[in-house]
Design an enzyme around this catalytic site. Sequence first.
Site, short mmCIF file in Angstrom:
data_model
loop_
_atom_site.label_atom_id
_atom_site.label_comp_id
_atom_site.label_asym_id
_atom_site.label_seq_id
_atom_site.Cartn_x
_atom_site.Cartn_y
_atom_site.Cartn_z
CG PHE A 62 21.50 -8.58 -14.60
CD1 PHE A 62 20.59 -9.43 -15.20
CD2 PHE A 62 21.69 -8.68 -13.22
CE1 PHE A 62 19.88 -10.37 -14.47
CE2 PHE A 62 21.00 -9.63 -12.48
CZ PHE A 62 20.09 -10.47 -13.09
CB CYS A 104 31.02 -13.93 -15.71
SG CYS A 104 29.85 -14.47 -14.45
CG LEU A 120 26.24 -10.23 -14.83
CD1 LEU A 120 25.48 -11.17 -15.76
CD2 LEU A 120 25.26 -9.56 -13.86
CB THR A 131 26.85 -5.17 -16.07
OG1 THR A 131 26.59 -5.22 -17.48
CG2 THR A 131 26.08 -6.27 -15.37
CB SER A 149 21.97 -14.21 -22.73
OG SER A 149 21.06 -13.19 -23.10
CE LYS A 168 26.22 -15.01 -23.48
NZ LYS A 168 27.20 -15.20 -22.40
CE1 TYR A 192 25.84 -12.13 -25.54
CE2 TYR A 192 23.45 -12.01 -25.56
CZ TYR A 192 24.64 -11.98 -24.86
OH TYR A 192 24.64 -11.81 -23.49
CB SER A 219 33.62 -5.96 -15.57
OG SER A 219 32.58 -5.10 -15.94
N1 LIG Z 1 24.44 -7.44 -18.46
C1 LIG Z 1 23.44 -8.08 -19.00
O1 LIG Z 1 22.33 -7.55 -19.13
C2 LIG Z 1 23.62 -9.52 -19.47
C3 LIG Z 1 22.47 -10.19 -19.90
C4 LIG Z 1 22.58 -11.51 -20.33
C5 LIG Z 1 23.82 -12.13 -20.33
N2 LIG Z 1 24.91 -11.43 -19.93
C6 LIG Z 1 26.18 -12.16 -19.97
O2 LIG Z 1 26.80 -12.09 -18.71
C7 LIG Z 1 28.22 -12.16 -18.86
C8 LIG Z 1 28.83 -11.02 -18.09
O3 LIG Z 1 28.37 -9.80 -18.65
P1 LIG Z 1 28.45 -8.40 -17.89
O4 LIG Z 1 27.17 -7.70 -18.17
O5 LIG Z 1 28.91 -8.60 -16.52
O6 LIG Z 1 29.53 -7.69 -18.83
P2 LIG Z 1 30.88 -6.90 -18.46
O7 LIG Z 1 31.34 -6.34 -19.75
O8 LIG Z 1 30.66 -6.00 -17.30
O9 LIG Z 1 31.87 -8.09 -18.00
C9 LIG Z 1 32.34 -9.04 -18.89
C10 LIG Z 1 33.82 -9.24 -18.62
O10 LIG Z 1 34.29 -10.27 -19.50
C11 LIG Z 1 35.59 -9.91 -19.92
N3 LIG Z 1 35.91 -10.58 -21.17
C12 LIG Z 1 35.37 -10.35 -22.40
N4 LIG Z 1 35.96 -11.13 -23.32
C13 LIG Z 1 36.90 -11.86 -22.67
C14 LIG Z 1 37.85 -12.82 -23.08
N5 LIG Z 1 37.97 -13.19 -24.38
N6 LIG Z 1 38.66 -13.38 -22.14
C15 LIG Z 1 38.55 -13.01 -20.85
N7 LIG Z 1 37.69 -12.08 -20.40
C16 LIG Z 1 36.87 -11.51 -21.30
C17 LIG Z 1 35.55 -8.40 -20.07
O11 LIG Z 1 36.85 -7.82 -20.04
C18 LIG Z 1 34.67 -7.98 -18.90
O12 LIG Z 1 35.45 -7.64 -17.75
C19 LIG Z 1 28.49 -12.14 -20.37
O13 LIG Z 1 28.70 -13.46 -20.81
C20 LIG Z 1 27.20 -11.58 -20.94
O14 LIG Z 1 26.98 -12.05 -22.26
C21 LIG Z 1 24.85 -10.15 -19.50
#
Ligand SMILES: NC(=O)c1ccc[n+]([C@@H]2O[C@H](COP(=O)([O-])OP(=O)(O)OC[C@H]3O[C@@H](n4cnc5c(N)ncnc54)[C@H](O)[C@@H]3O)[C@@H](O)[C@H]2O)c1
Length: 260
Positions: free
Chosen positions: A199, A85, A18, A201, A153, A170, A166, A16
């Site tokens: 982002f 990720c 990123l 997502t 993050s 991070k 969180y 999913s």
């Molecule tokens: N989207 C944003 O705005 C944003 C901003 C800053 C940081 N992030 C970070 O980027 C990363 C990806 O986020 P995203 O927005 O793509 O989210 P997302 O929910 O689309 O994808 C995250 C994926 O991680 C998987 N996951 C969660 N816990 C897990 C575990 N214990 N074992 C294995 N897989 C696991 C989920 O099933 C999911 O498919 C995360 O670490 C998030 O904290 C996202």
Amino acid sequence: MKLDNTVSAVITGGASGLGEATARALAAKGVKVALFDLNETKGETVAHELGGVFCKVNVTDEASVDAGFERARAAIGQERILVNCAGTGNAIKTASRSKEDGSIKHFPLDAFNAIIQINLVGTFRCIAKSAAGMLSLDPTADGDRGVIINTASVAAEDGQIGQAAYSASKGGVVGMTLPIARDLMGEAIRVNTILPGIFNTPLLAAAPQNVKEALSASVPFPKRLGNPPEYASLALTMIENGYFNGEDVRLDGGIRMAPR
Ligand SMILES: NC(=O)c1ccc[n+]([C@@H]2O[C@H](COP(=O)([O-])OP(=O)(O)OC[C@H]3O[C@@H](n4cnc5c(N)ncnc54)[C@H](O)[C@@H]3O)[C@@H](O)[C@H]2O)c1
């Protein structure tokens, strides 16, 4: 590191957002990909589309991660690239007073620890096991044995109300980037971390339109959410550019998060 079909990559959270975008970008260069994720349905679909392998992995579970690496390496060979990720967050105040009845409560420690286990310990677990595997490889012609990319993050630096767990998780990822790069420098493995802003997502897709518009307006320029391929583009730059090492880089349109 040159990206082609002689290279394999493990992407955690690859089903999913990123992670998925990064898996797609790597696969488009011919790289063989293994997706580690809890989401079996989405993971299988994306892996199938990319000609890769899906491994149902919980990054908080030692045996599950071991089994994932074993399966991935059997299917696509020892990875030279790890992109972390997998992650999630929660929003709970450290201590708060109920507006209704004045009762007082605090951040439950199990909820705090759960986020640390996924985002920080889970990331380190995958790094340590992947780096150990990479040591069995010879360096490529350009001198790299492996590259590791982590996802922190902007909350590592400007966490908002409710983000104690969180931001701590991070901030830990940011803090360990340089020492891990130093641990691995003698083995030609580079380590870098991306600090995404906001982002677009699936994490955010569920938010109401007015919330997304307000978030977009809060970005200095461009006034929009980041797109996952923009994250993937920086991850690939960090992999391909051999001088990128030990760095924590914000990718955020210039945003500095307000308290709320
Ligand atoms: N989207 C944003 O705005 C944003 C901003 C800053 C940081 N992030 C970070 O980027 C990363 C990806 O986020 P995203 O927005 O793509 O989210 P997302 O929910 O689309 O994808 C995250 C994926 O991680 C998987 N996951 C969660 N816990 C897990 C575990 N214990 N074992 C294995 N897989 C696991 C989920 O099933 C999911 O498919 C995360 O670490 C998030 O904290 C996202």
